[in-house]
Design an enzyme around this catalytic site. Structure first.
Site, mmCIF file in Angstrom:
data_model
loop_
_atom_site.group_PDB
_atom_site.id
_atom_site.type_symbol
_atom_site.label_atom_id
_atom_site.label_comp_id
_atom_site.label_asym_id
_atom_site.label_seq_id
_atom_site.Cartn_x
_atom_site.Cartn_y
_atom_site.Cartn_z
ATOM 1 N N GLU A 30 0.813 -1.378 -0.014
ATOM 2 C CA GLU A 30 -0.112 -0.185 0.080
ATOM 3 C C GLU A 30 0.876 1.288 0.008
ATOM 4 O O GLU A 30 0.367 2.387 0.565
ATOM 5 C CB GLU A 30 -0.982 -0.024 1.143
ATOM 6 C CG GLU A 30 -1.784 -1.148 1.116
ATOM 7 C CD GLU A 30 -2.780 -1.326 2.451
ATOM 8 O OE1 GLU A 30 -3.655 -0.696 2.618
ATOM 9 O OE2 GLU A 30 -2.469 -2.397 3.113
ATOM 10 N N SER A 36 -6.992 -2.397 2.313
ATOM 11 C CA SER A 36 -6.788 -1.749 1.049
ATOM 12 C C SER A 36 -7.154 -2.573 -0.073
ATOM 13 O O SER A 36 -6.991 -2.513 -1.241
ATOM 14 C CB SER A 36 -5.623 -1.036 0.535
ATOM 15 O OG SER A 36 -5.698 0.262 1.304
ATOM 16 N N SER A 51 -11.215 9.313 -0.061
ATOM 17 C CA SER A 51 -11.240 8.503 1.167
ATOM 18 C C SER A 51 -12.552 8.816 1.977
ATOM 19 O O SER A 51 -13.069 9.952 2.422
ATOM 20 C CB SER A 51 -9.660 8.704 2.198
ATOM 21 O OG SER A 51 -8.960 8.078 1.768
#
Length: 365
Positions: free
Chosen positions: A18, A189, A324
């Protein structure tokens, strides 16, 4: 350090899958800080795990590339002595650490342990909550202990898979059926996750998951809405309004989450007020179940058939990228991005002080 400015160490990048997400997060955070109150010291960890440290920032990075701090910016030893100097010289170059690392070595308790050893205040979850929030199997056991309803699952290690794959497949088919989701136990993720509809797909999905971790979790498919809640606080955590993910793909995968921006986020989620309130209460319960502090995002399934609320997972270092959910949930709850960063730093210092006082009272100091 300016007389009244706090120096915040931004730590980002890292060896995990990530890495890119972490850079986007750090870039966004550098844009949002109030430079009248803080100065930032950037620490970049490359994909090989090598650290560099930049000069103090009194203005945001202007481009994502700048975050990779050119090679002359001080090596691992220089970065370590600035960050963890308290261990050797009694002095650290920063007042508070802000780890913006996702995944392995970032939100799994390892770097949090380093901060604890170096006696540094740091933003976010502590060692235990980070480790438990990273390992989906341990997390599920803590949720079960706290009485939180969740979907059925199976898990096993790479060596168990090598020894008894046939038995494990049968167990999965009997307990969960198809379709099911296969995930590495320790990655976030949506990296390494796939949906299996047949035995062949299951075998293939497990092979993929085992590339990312030595432990794999397989979960039953739930026909459900995906609802997420931000939690903010230490001992008295507060929940945000719930938000709903309506995915562009079959599920909310890495592509949908970070790259195409096509998944819709409905904030606040179109939920019956009483249901929304129950989900918010459960988010705080999940935060407490893993001994959270600072922040987390709690993700739920609301089953379409009967509105049953099942906890899916918590994320102790949710992304702060422009797409986000976490900052958007708080914005809709009335807390701006900049205020959110302020609050997180305040919570880090508050927790540190509480710990110092405990040690003082018990005669350790």
């Amino acid at each position: 350090m300016g007389q009244d400015k706090l120096t915040v160490g931004l730590i980002y990048g890292g060896k995990s899958g990530e890495h890119e997400v972490s850079l986007q997060t750090a870039f966004a955070v550098s844009q949002a800080f109030n430079y009248d109150k803080y100065e930032l010291l950037p620490f970049y960890i490359d994909k090989q795990g090598k650290w560099s440290v930049g000069g103090k920032l009194s203005a945001p990075f202007s481009a994502l590339e700048e975050l990779k701090l050119e090679s002359g910016a001080g090596d691992t030893a220089a970065a370590m002595s600035l960050l963890f100097g308290k261990l050797s010289t009694g002095e650290s170059a920063i007042d508070v650490a802000f780890p913006l690392l996702h995944g392995t070595n970032g939100e799994d308790g390892t770097i949090q342990g380093l901060f604890e050893m170096a006696d540094l205040p740091y933003v976010g979850a502590g060692v235990l909550a980070s480790a438990a929030g990273m390992d989906k199997v341990i997390m599920k056991k803590l949720f079960a202990e706290a009485g939180l309803a969740q979907c059925k699952y199976c898990y096993f290690t790479a060596s168990e898979w090598e020894r008894a794959s046939h038995t494990l497949v049968q167990g999965i088919e009997d307990k969960l059926g198809y379709p099911c989701f296969v995930k590495p136990a320790n990655l976030g993720s949506s990296v390494g996750i796939s949906k299996a509809r047949t035995r062949d797909e299951l075998m293939n999905s497990i092979a993929i998951a085992l590339r990312y971790d030595v432990k794999v979790i397989v979960e039953e498919f739930v026909d459900a809405r995906e609802v997420e809640v931000g939690v903010l606080g230490n001992d008295e955590p507060l929940p945000s309004v719930p938000g709903e993910i309506v995915s562009s793909g079959e599920y909310y995968d890495y592509q949908a989450k970070y790259l195409d921006g096509k998944s819709q986020m409905l904030i606040p989620a179109p939920l019956d007020p009483e249901l929304a309130e129950r989900i918010r209460d459960l988010a705080v319960k999940a935060f407490k179940a893993i001994s959270g502090s600072g922040l987390c995002r709690a993700d739920f399934f609301v089953r379409k058939a009967d509105q049953a609320i099942w906890i899916n997972e918590v994320n102790t270092m949710p992304g702060f990228t422009p797409f986000s959910m976490y900052p958007l949930l708080w914005r809709e709850t009335g807390v701006s991005y900049e205020t959110l960063l302020d609050r997180l730093i305040g919570l880090a210092l508050e927790r540190y002080e509480a710990r110092q006082n405990l040690e003082f009272e018990s005669g350790v100091l």
